[in-house]
Design a protein around this motif. Sequence first.
Motif, PDB file in Angstrom:
ATOM      1  N   VAL A 124       0.859  -1.176   0.000  1.00 57.28           N
ATOM      2  CA  VAL A 124       0.000   0.000   0.000  1.00 57.28           C
ATOM      3  C   VAL A 124       0.896   1.227   0.000  1.00 57.28           C
ATOM      4  CG1 VAL A 124      -1.798   1.254   1.209  1.00 57.28           C
ATOM      5  CG2 VAL A 124      -1.779  -1.245   1.232  1.00 57.28           C
ATOM      6  N   SER A 125       0.681   2.090  -0.966  1.00 63.42           N
ATOM      7  CA  SER A 125       1.546   3.261  -1.104  1.00 63.42           C
ATOM      8  C   SER A 125       0.718   4.438  -1.567  1.00 63.42           C
ATOM      9  CB  SER A 125       2.672   2.970  -2.103  1.00 63.42           C
ATOM     10  OG  SER A 125       3.463   4.115  -2.290  1.00 63.42           O
ATOM     11  N   SER A 126       0.355   5.318  -0.649  1.00 68.16           N
ATOM     12  CA  SER A 126      -0.494   6.448  -1.010  1.00 68.16           C
ATOM     13  C   SER A 126       0.150   7.371  -2.036  1.00 68.16           C
ATOM     14  CB  SER A 126      -0.862   7.237   0.249  1.00 68.16           C
ATOM     15  OG  SER A 126      -1.644   6.433   1.107  1.00 68.16           O
ATOM     16  N   PRO A 127       1.468   7.685  -1.933  1.00 70.96           N
ATOM     17  CA  PRO A 127       2.050   8.587  -2.935  1.00 70.96           C
ATOM     18  C   PRO A 127       2.105   7.963  -4.317  1.00 70.96           C
ATOM     19  CG  PRO A 127       3.418   8.458  -0.959  1.00 70.96           C
ATOM     20  CD  PRO A 127       2.428   7.356  -0.880  1.00 70.96           C
ATOM     21  N   MET A 128       2.136   6.648  -4.388  1.00 74.24           N
ATOM     22  CA  MET A 128       2.309   5.999  -5.687  1.00 74.24           C
ATOM     23  C   MET A 128       0.966   5.919  -6.407  1.00 74.24           C
ATOM     24  SD  MET A 128       4.092   2.395  -6.513  1.00 74.24           S
ATOM     25  CE  MET A 128       4.354   1.856  -8.179  1.00 74.24           C
ATOM     26  N   ARG A 129       0.870   6.522  -7.565  1.00 74.21           N
ATOM     27  CA  ARG A 129      -0.396   6.591  -8.282  1.00 74.21           C
ATOM     28  C   ARG A 129      -0.398   5.685  -9.505  1.00 74.21           C
ATOM     29  NH1 ARG A 129      -4.030   9.026  -4.881  1.00 74.21           N
ATOM     30  NH2 ARG A 129      -2.856  10.485  -3.618  1.00 74.21           N
ATOM     31  N   VAL A 171       9.508  12.238 -17.453  1.00 74.10           N
ATOM     32  CA  VAL A 171       8.479  12.627 -18.425  1.00 74.10           C
ATOM     33  C   VAL A 171       8.073  11.432 -19.269  1.00 74.10           C
ATOM     34  CG1 VAL A 171       8.011  14.036 -20.467  1.00 74.10           C
ATOM     35  CG2 VAL A 171       9.205  15.036 -18.503  1.00 74.10           C
ATOM     36  N   ARG A 172       9.061  10.627 -19.687  1.00 80.20           N
ATOM     37  CA  ARG A 172       8.774   9.460 -20.528  1.00 80.20           C
ATOM     38  C   ARG A 172       7.946   8.424 -19.769  1.00 80.20           C
ATOM     39  NH1 ARG A 172      13.506   8.491 -21.558  1.00 80.20           N
ATOM     40  NH2 ARG A 172      13.976   6.620 -20.314  1.00 80.20           N
ATOM     41  N   LYS A 173       8.305   8.186 -18.514  1.00 81.97           N
ATOM     42  CA  LYS A 173       7.560   7.212 -17.710  1.00 81.97           C
ATOM     43  C   LYS A 173       6.142   7.683 -17.419  1.00 81.97           C
ATOM     44  CE  LYS A 173      10.591   4.017 -17.445  1.00 81.97           C
ATOM     45  NZ  LYS A 173      10.345   2.723 -18.136  1.00 81.97           N
ATOM     46  N   GLU A 174       5.989   8.975 -17.174  1.00 80.85           N
ATOM     47  CA  GLU A 174       4.636   9.504 -16.947  1.00 80.85           C
ATOM     48  C   GLU A 174       3.780   9.331 -18.186  1.00 80.85           C
ATOM     49  OE1 GLU A 174       5.211  13.502 -15.705  1.00 80.85           O
ATOM     50  OE2 GLU A 174       5.450  12.978 -13.576  1.00 80.85           O
ATOM     51  N   CYS A 175       4.376   9.538 -19.332  1.00 79.40           N
ATOM     52  CA  CYS A 175       3.640   9.369 -20.596  1.00 79.40           C
ATOM     53  C   CYS A 175       3.267   7.899 -20.800  1.00 79.40           C
ATOM     54  CB  CYS A 175       4.487   9.872 -21.753  1.00 79.40           C
ATOM     55  SG  CYS A 175       3.663   9.762 -23.356  1.00 79.40           S
ATOM     56  N   GLU A 176       4.224   7.005 -20.501  1.00 82.78           N
ATOM     57  CA  GLU A 176       3.947   5.574 -20.637  1.00 82.78           C
ATOM     58  C   GLU A 176       2.833   5.134 -19.700  1.00 82.78           C
ATOM     59  OE1 GLU A 176       7.572   3.546 -19.920  1.00 82.78           O
ATOM     60  OE2 GLU A 176       8.540   4.181 -21.808  1.00 82.78           O
ATOM     61  N   ARG A 177       2.918   5.586 -18.449  1.00 80.28           N
ATOM     62  CA  ARG A 177       1.897   5.181 -17.474  1.00 80.28           C
ATOM     63  C   ARG A 177       0.527   5.755 -17.834  1.00 80.28           C
ATOM     64  NH1 ARG A 177       3.300   0.840 -16.028  1.00 80.28           N
ATOM     65  NH2 ARG A 177       1.677   0.882 -14.435  1.00 80.28           N
TER      66      ARG A 177
END
Length: 502
Positions: A124-129, A171-177
Motif C-alpha cells: 500500500v503506497s499512497s504517494p504511488m499513483r 516525463v517518458r515514464k509519466e507518458c507511458e503510465r
Amino acid sequence: MPAQFKKVRGKLGLLERVTKDVPMDVIIEIFGHLDPGDLLHLARTSRDLRDILMSKSSEGIWRAARRNVEGLPPLPSDLNEPQYAHLLFEPYCHICRYPGRCDNVLWNFRMRACKKCVLATYVVSSPMRDASIDLFSGHHYGHFGNREIMERFKTEYEALQTEEDRKAWIVRKECERKMVREHGRLCEQWLKGRLGNRADELSAIRSERKESILIRLGEIGWREEAEKILSGPSSRDNFSKHKLVKQSKKLTAHGWNSIKHELVKLLSGHKRERTAKERSRLLSGSSRFDRLHKVFSELRLESDLREPFPSLGDVLAYDAFEGVIQDMFQDENGLSEILLRSKLLILLPKMIEEWRPAKIQELVDIMQISRPAATADDLYLATTMFECTGCYSPTTLYYPQMFHHECCINKESLADLPLYYERPWSSRRIVFSDARSKMAKTIVKACSLDPTITKFPDMFSVNALFECLSCQWNPQGASKGSRLFMRWPLPVCNIKLTIVVC
C-alpha cells in the motif's frame, strides 16, 4: 470422431493430424475464425501447434482473432499477442493460479489477482499513483504498488548520470503510465460489457431451462403445482431457486431423468403443505377446526409414540380426509367429537401404514449420504444421531425424536386460524451427525457393548454414569473443583467434552 481417437491425446490425437495433413493456408483460414483465447488454448495442446502460433509469422492470425472480438481495445505496445490474450481470456488469479474464476484485473500491472493475493503481494503506497485497484463493488480502498516495478524504476533512475536525463526519464515514464492507464480504462469498459453480456446469456439459458422443466413436468402431471409456486410471492419461490432449476445449463433427456425424482419430491411436499393449509382455512370459519384439533391431540396422546406419528398437517393433506371435511360441512353444527373420533380411528391406521414407511425412508436417505450401506434397522442403533439445522444451535436428535421436533412440523400462526397450524412433517432441516454418531460409538464401546447391535433404549438399561473431564463445573454453593456427572444421552449432546465411564 473415429473410435481410435476417442481416448487418445498428444501425438496420436486429432489435432496432431491437423498440423501434418492439412495445408498451412487452410490452417490459417480456420484459425482466423477463432478468438485469441481459443488460439491460446490450442497452442497448449501440442508442440507443433505451439510452434505455429508462437512464431513471429503468426501475428496475422492473432490480429484476425482479435478482430473477431467485438469492442476489444487494440494490442498495447508493452504486450505481445499471446500475453494480451492471456490477460484477457484466462479467468484465474495469475499469482496463486487458483482455478476459480477471477474477474479482478489489474490492468495497470497487466495481470489478474484475487483479493487475497493483492493484499499479500502488493504494498500500500499512497504517494504511488501507478494503480488504483478497484477491489470491492466499485469502491477504492487505497493505492497499491507493485514492488518489482518500483525496484526496476529505482534502478533505472539511479543509473542516469545527469539531471536532464532524469527529468526526461520521468516525463517518458509519466507518458507511458498515462497510456497504460488509458488502455486499462478501455479494457475495463470492454470487460464489464463482456461480463454483462455473459450474465444476460446465462439468464436466458436459465429461463429456457426452467421452461423446459415445466414442459416436462406437464407431461407427468406436476406442472400445475409448479405454477402455483411461481404465482406466489417471489420470496417463497423455492422452485425457481432450486439448485436443479436455476442452473445455467440446457436441459437434456439424460439431465431430466437425473433431476425428475427430486423435483417431483419437492412439488409433492409443496402440495401436501398447500392442501393442509387450504383445508385448515376451510375449517377455521367455525368451531370445526378447534374440535378437530382437540380430537386429534387426544388420539395422538393415546398412541404409541415410540414410532413415527403424523402431524395434524399430514392428516389434513391426506386425500382420504376430503370425505371427513365434506361430512363436517354437511352437518349444520359439524360432526360431534364422538363421530369425528370414530372417523379418525378408521382413517388414521390406513394413513399411517402409507405415511410411516415413506418418512422412515427419508431418514434412511439422509443417513446414506454418510453411510451408504445404512438401512432402516440402523435408525434404532444408539450410534445413529441426527441434528436439526433449523434450531438456533444444533440440536441432537435420535429416532424417533425428530418426528415430534417442532422444527420438523414448523408450527405457524395463521391470521385466520384460532390455533397454531401444524404443517406436514418434513425432513428438510434434518442432517445426519457424523461427529455425534462417532461420540456415541465411543461411549457404547466404553460400556463394553457392541455398537453394531446396541439400540438406543439399551443404553438406558445399562444406566452408566459418565464424567466430563473437560468441564470445570462450579455452581453457586458447590465446593471448588466439583465434578460433573451425567447419564445417557447427555454425553452425546456436546462433542467437545472428554467423557469417561465411572
